[in-house]
Scaffold this active site. Structure first.
Site, PDB file in Angstrom:
ATOM      1  CG  ASN A   1       2.631  -0.028   5.834  1.00 48.73           C
ATOM      2  OD1 ASN A   1       2.284   0.124   7.019  1.00 48.73           O
ATOM      3  ND2 ASN A   1       1.773  -0.346   4.881  1.00 48.73           N
ATOM      4  CD1 TRP A   2       7.618  -1.583  10.118  1.00 47.62           C
ATOM      5  CD2 TRP A   2       7.476  -1.039  12.295  1.00 47.62           C
ATOM      6  NE1 TRP A   2       8.885  -1.309  10.578  1.00 47.62           N
ATOM      7  CE2 TRP A   2       8.823  -0.980  11.903  1.00 47.62           C
ATOM      8  CE3 TRP A   2       7.141  -0.741  13.618  1.00 47.62           C
ATOM      9  CZ2 TRP A   2       9.839  -0.626  12.794  1.00 47.62           C
ATOM     10  CZ3 TRP A   2       8.145  -0.390  14.506  1.00 47.62           C
ATOM     11  CH2 TRP A   2       9.480  -0.342  14.090  1.00 47.62           C
ATOM     12  CE  LYS A   3       1.700  -4.192   4.740  1.00 49.25           C
ATOM     13  NZ  LYS A   3       1.222  -5.013   3.655  1.00 49.25           N
TER      14      LYS A   3
ATOM     15  CG  HIS B   1      -1.657   0.553   2.401  1.00 54.60           C
ATOM     16  ND1 HIS B   1      -2.211  -0.698   2.288  1.00 54.60           N
ATOM     17  CD2 HIS B   1      -0.322   0.401   2.240  1.00 54.60           C
ATOM     18  CE1 HIS B   1      -1.228  -1.577   2.069  1.00 54.60           C
ATOM     19  NE2 HIS B   1      -0.073  -0.925   2.034  1.00 54.60           N
TER      20      HIS B   1
ATOM     21  CD  GLU C   1       2.125   0.403  -1.260  1.00 50.71           C
ATOM     22  OE1 GLU C   1       3.215   0.077  -0.818  1.00 50.71           O
ATOM     23  OE2 GLU C   1       1.065   0.226  -0.630  1.00 50.71           O
TER      24      GLU C   1
ATOM     25  N   GLY D   1       2.692  -7.788  -0.430  1.00 50.03           N
ATOM     26  CA  GLY D   1       2.724  -8.949   0.457  1.00 50.03           C
ATOM     27  C   GLY D   1       2.619 -10.280  -0.260  1.00 50.03           C
TER      28      GLY D   1
ATOM     29  CB  SER E   1       7.063  -8.070  -3.142  1.00 50.43           C
ATOM     30  OG  SER E   1       5.827  -8.608  -2.675  1.00 50.43           O
TER      31      SER E   1
ATOM     32  N   GLY F   1       6.791  -3.096   3.089  1.00 50.04           N
ATOM     33  CA  GLY F   1       6.074  -3.769   4.166  1.00 50.04           C
ATOM     34  C   GLY F   1       6.951  -4.812   4.822  1.00 50.04           C
ATOM     35  N   GLY F   2       6.829  -6.050   4.352  1.00 46.46           N
ATOM     36  CA  GLY F   2       7.530  -7.187   4.952  1.00 46.46           C
ATOM     37  C   GLY F   2       9.015  -6.943   5.204  1.00 46.46           C
TER      38      GLY F   2
HETATM   39  C1  PEP Z   1       2.910  -2.356   1.747  1.00 45.51           C
HETATM   40  O1  PEP Z   1       2.199  -2.844   2.597  1.00 45.51           O
HETATM   41  O2  PEP Z   1       2.804  -1.150   1.521  1.00 45.51           O
HETATM   42  C2  PEP Z   1       3.843  -3.205   1.019  1.00 45.51           C
HETATM   43  C3  PEP Z   1       4.405  -2.751  -0.041  1.00 45.51           C
HETATM   44  O3  PEP Z   1       4.050  -4.478   1.536  1.00 45.51           O
HETATM   45  P1  PEP Z   1       5.140  -5.554   1.034  1.00 45.51           P
HETATM   46  O4  PEP Z   1       6.450  -4.830   0.872  1.00 45.51           O
HETATM   47  O5  PEP Z   1       5.173  -6.579   2.084  1.00 45.51           O
HETATM   48  O6  PEP Z   1       4.654  -6.055  -0.291  1.00 45.51           O
END
Ligand code: PEP
Length: 297
Positions: free
Chosen positions: A12-14, A109, A210, A216, A255, A276-277
């Site tokens: 997920n690049w947001k 999300h 999630e 994040g 994360s 995400g990250g």
């Molecule tokens: C997300 O945005 O769906 C996510 C899980 O982000 P991160 O991996 O950065 O916590």
């Protein structure tokens, strides 16, 4: 009835990537991924990237150029349910257009479960619901949650109607976890999302658990914390669909990194991750996927 567990990794690049960076990402990602396509196939692993909508066509073109169109799927983030006078929106139809080619839709999300968006969505869906939800100010959490769940449900239906695969996100906030309400929140969000769908439709979905407090923040749920909720989600899916276990991938997000993917995906009811990250750098995302696949095979 138990099916074979298959893996699913979604990036997920947001709003963290620009079109020119997207093209560069795929060139590097492809170079690393190419030698592992067989491993992914053997593990039945799906890989999907959800770029910002401005990057979708470029991402598609890059995948075509790299010969990875059938290997890496594309998801649109939080698409809008109606075409027309909605300034700023990207619709399901736009995302599915042949020049864009998204096959998946990221829905519900926690970053998109905001009052103003939901208010707008509900206004399009059904005016009577505006009465039910009252002032969406966040002061009244219960009606607010009902409204969100209704919108998530409607978006999921739209995706399925168009033949897209919905990736439906659920998860509790820190406050809710600390108040001992995790099970209740998951139950509400899941039953709201699944209401009115046939077992066949549910069989086409992907669910992402999630925990909002882990997104994040660098704070990952422990494998046991995550497994406990995934087990609950698996039970809810069975209740609603009576299909075999493992038909619907239930992925963990919050994360996830190369260092913790193995302990998470080896939990019985965790089928991969929404990342995400760690999905923003091609070498890190690839390392995470390959570690997940190896841990599992
Ligand atoms: C997300 O945005 O769906 C996510 C899980 O982000 P991160 O991996 O950065 O916590």
């Amino acid at each position: 009835m138990e099916g074979v567990k298959k893996l699913f990794f979604g990036g997920n690049w947001k709003a963290a990537v620009r079109p020119s960076q997207a093209a560069g990402f795929f060139a590097k990602f492809a170079a690393g991924l190419r030698g592992h396509v067989y491993d992914l196939e053997m593990a039945g692993a799906r890989v999907v990237v959800a770029p910002p909508s401005a990057c979708l066509s470029i991402a598609r073109q890059a995948l075509v150029n790299e010969g990875l169109e059938g290997v890496v799927g594309l998801a649109v983030q939080d698409p809008w349910i109606a075409e027309g006078a909605y300034t700023g929106a990207t619709t399901f139809e736009m995302a599915q257009d042949p020049l864009v080619g998204a096959q998946y839709a990221l829905i519900g999300h926690s970053e998109t479960r905001e009052p103003h968006r939901i208010y707008r969505s509900v206004a399009v869906l059904d005016e009577t619901r505006l009465v039910e939800i009252g002032g969406l100010t966040g002061k009244s959490p219960r009606p607010f949650r009902i409204a969100i769940d209704a919108v998530v449900n409607r978006m999921t239906r739209k995706a399925l109607e168009l033949g897209m695969i919905p990736i439906v996100c659920v998860g509790e906030t820190l406050e809710e976890r600390e108040a001992g309400k995790t099970r209740q929140i998951i139950e509400h969000q899941m039953s709201g999302a699944l209401a009115g769908f046939t077992p066949e439709q549910i069989g086409k979905m992907v669910i992402a658990y999630e925990p909002v407090w882990a997104i994040g923040t660098g704070r990952t749920a422990t494998p046991e914390q995550a497994q406990e909720v995934h087990e609950q989600i698996a039970a809810i899916l069975m209740e609603h669909s009576h299909t075999a276990e493992n038909v619907v991938p239930v992925i963990y997000g919050g994360s996830m990194k190369p260092d913790n993917v193995a302990e998470l995906v080896t939990q019985r009811d965790i089928h991969g991750g929404l990342i995400g990250g760690a999905s923003l750098k091609p070498e890190v995302f690839l390392e995470l996927i390959l570690k997940g696949v190896r841990a599992f095979s």
